[in-house]
Design a protein around this motif. Structure first.
Motif, short mmCIF file in Angstrom:
data_model
loop_
_atom_site.label_atom_id
_atom_site.label_comp_id
_atom_site.label_asym_id
_atom_site.label_seq_id
_atom_site.Cartn_x
_atom_site.Cartn_y
_atom_site.Cartn_z
N ASP A 184 -65.87 89.99 -0.96
CA ASP A 184 -65.75 88.99 -2.03
C ASP A 184 -67.02 88.15 -2.17
OD1 ASP A 184 -64.89 87.92 0.51
OD2 ASP A 184 -63.99 86.20 -0.50
N HIS A 185 -68.02 88.38 -1.30
CA HIS A 185 -69.30 87.67 -1.38
C HIS A 185 -70.48 88.59 -1.64
CE1 HIS A 185 -67.58 83.81 0.03
NE2 HIS A 185 -66.63 84.66 0.40
N HIS A 206 -59.76 80.49 7.35
CA HIS A 206 -60.22 79.49 6.36
C HIS A 206 -59.61 78.12 6.69
CE1 HIS A 206 -62.04 82.20 3.33
NE2 HIS A 206 -61.12 83.07 3.73
N ASP A 260 -66.03 79.89 3.60
CA ASP A 260 -65.52 80.89 4.54
C ASP A 260 -65.70 80.47 6.00
OD1 ASP A 260 -65.88 82.17 1.94
OD2 ASP A 260 -65.05 83.91 2.95
N HIS A 300 -63.18 78.10 -2.70
CA HIS A 300 -62.50 79.26 -2.08
C HIS A 300 -60.99 79.02 -2.09
CE1 HIS A 300 -62.34 83.04 0.04
NE2 HIS A 300 -63.66 83.10 0.11
ZN LIG Z 1 -64.63 84.73 0.99
#
Ligand SMILES: [Zn+2]
Ligand SMILES: [Zn+2]
Length: 253
Positions: free
Chosen positions: A78-79, A201, A170, A223
């Motif tokens: 996701d990054h 998280h 994160d 996030h």
């Molecule tokens: Zn992430």
């Protein structure tokens, strides 16, 4: 420096396909969160931290016509998934795009985007110049970045301090050794996934405690999962110095 939150969401709240929760059905644009990343205009340079799966959509939305460098926090998809899209900047600018990441992340990029680094390169694929970073401060096109070594469950992830701005996504643990690097920051961007405990998280409550410890002028939470609740409802619960980030939010400092 102008900071633009390109995305403030997480893969579990994109919104989820077919999800009928009030956040996923909301018509408030602040409840529509793409994957988390940030753009910095600083020292005349245009730098992004992370290129998630929504990178192309985000830079088109923000009209980012020039890119000087990419810096990575960690290797989660996701990054990183949008990295191929930097090829548009290769074409426009006629240069290799510098990429800054720790050894482990560079290795992962070379595996996941093997074609970019292949000996026989297909024409038109991205051209990158890899720079390995460690725990020491480093310069990105003349802009000083100080890495902040935090933990995302057991995975070491870099947050970054750039002048009076600190970006921490994160994570759910900040070692005491890193506290001084964050102290005195004016703007803090901080992970706050959901209310329920999570393995890797910060929860909303944990993020508030971290924000209250560092007392930045403003802390923006990112996030964010659709499970956190509606933007306008959650913000009512927060002290004035702590706000929810939203996609497209610009911070000038
Ligand atoms: Zn992430
Ligand atoms: Zn992650």
């Amino acid at each position: 420096m102008i900071v633009t939150l390109l995305g403030t969401g997480t893969s579990s709240g994109v919104p989820l396909i077919g999800c009928e929760c009030e956040v996923c059905r909301s018509v408030d644009f602040r409840d529509k969160r793409l994957r988390t990343s940030v753009h910095l205009q600083v020292g005349g340079k245009s730098i992004v931290i992370d290129t998630g799966p929504d990178f192309r959509q985000q830079v088109l939305r923000e009209g980012i016509r020039h890119l000087d460098a990419v810096v990575f926090t960690h290797e989660h998809k996701d990054h990183t998934a949008g990295l191929d899209e930097v090829r548009a900047y290769n074409f426009r600018q006629g240069i290799d795009i510098p990429v800054y990441a720790r050894h482990r992340v560079l290795n992962q990029l070379q595996t996941e985007f093997a074609y970019i680094f292949a000996e026989k390169r297909y024409p038109g694929i991205p051209r990158l110049r890899l720079h390995e970073i460690s725990g020491e401060p480093f310069d990105v096109e003349g802009v000083r970045f100080t890495p902040i070594d935090v933990l995302h469950h057991r995975l070491p992830v870099y947050g970054f301090r750039i002048h009076d701005f600190t970006y921490l996504t994160d994570l759910n643990f900040i070692p005491e050794s890193e506290v001084e690097k964050i102290a005195g920051t004016r703007i803090l961007v901080l992970d706050a996934l959901q209310r329920e405990p999570h393995l890797s998280h910060f929860t909303l409550r944990e993020a508030i405690a971290v924000a209250e410890r560092f007392r930045a002028e403003r802390t923006y939470l990112v996030h964010i999962s659709h499970k956190l609740g509606l933007h306008r409802e959650v913000e009512k619960e927060l002290p004035p110095s702590i706000r929810l980030g939203y996609d497209g939010l610009k911070i000038t400092l």
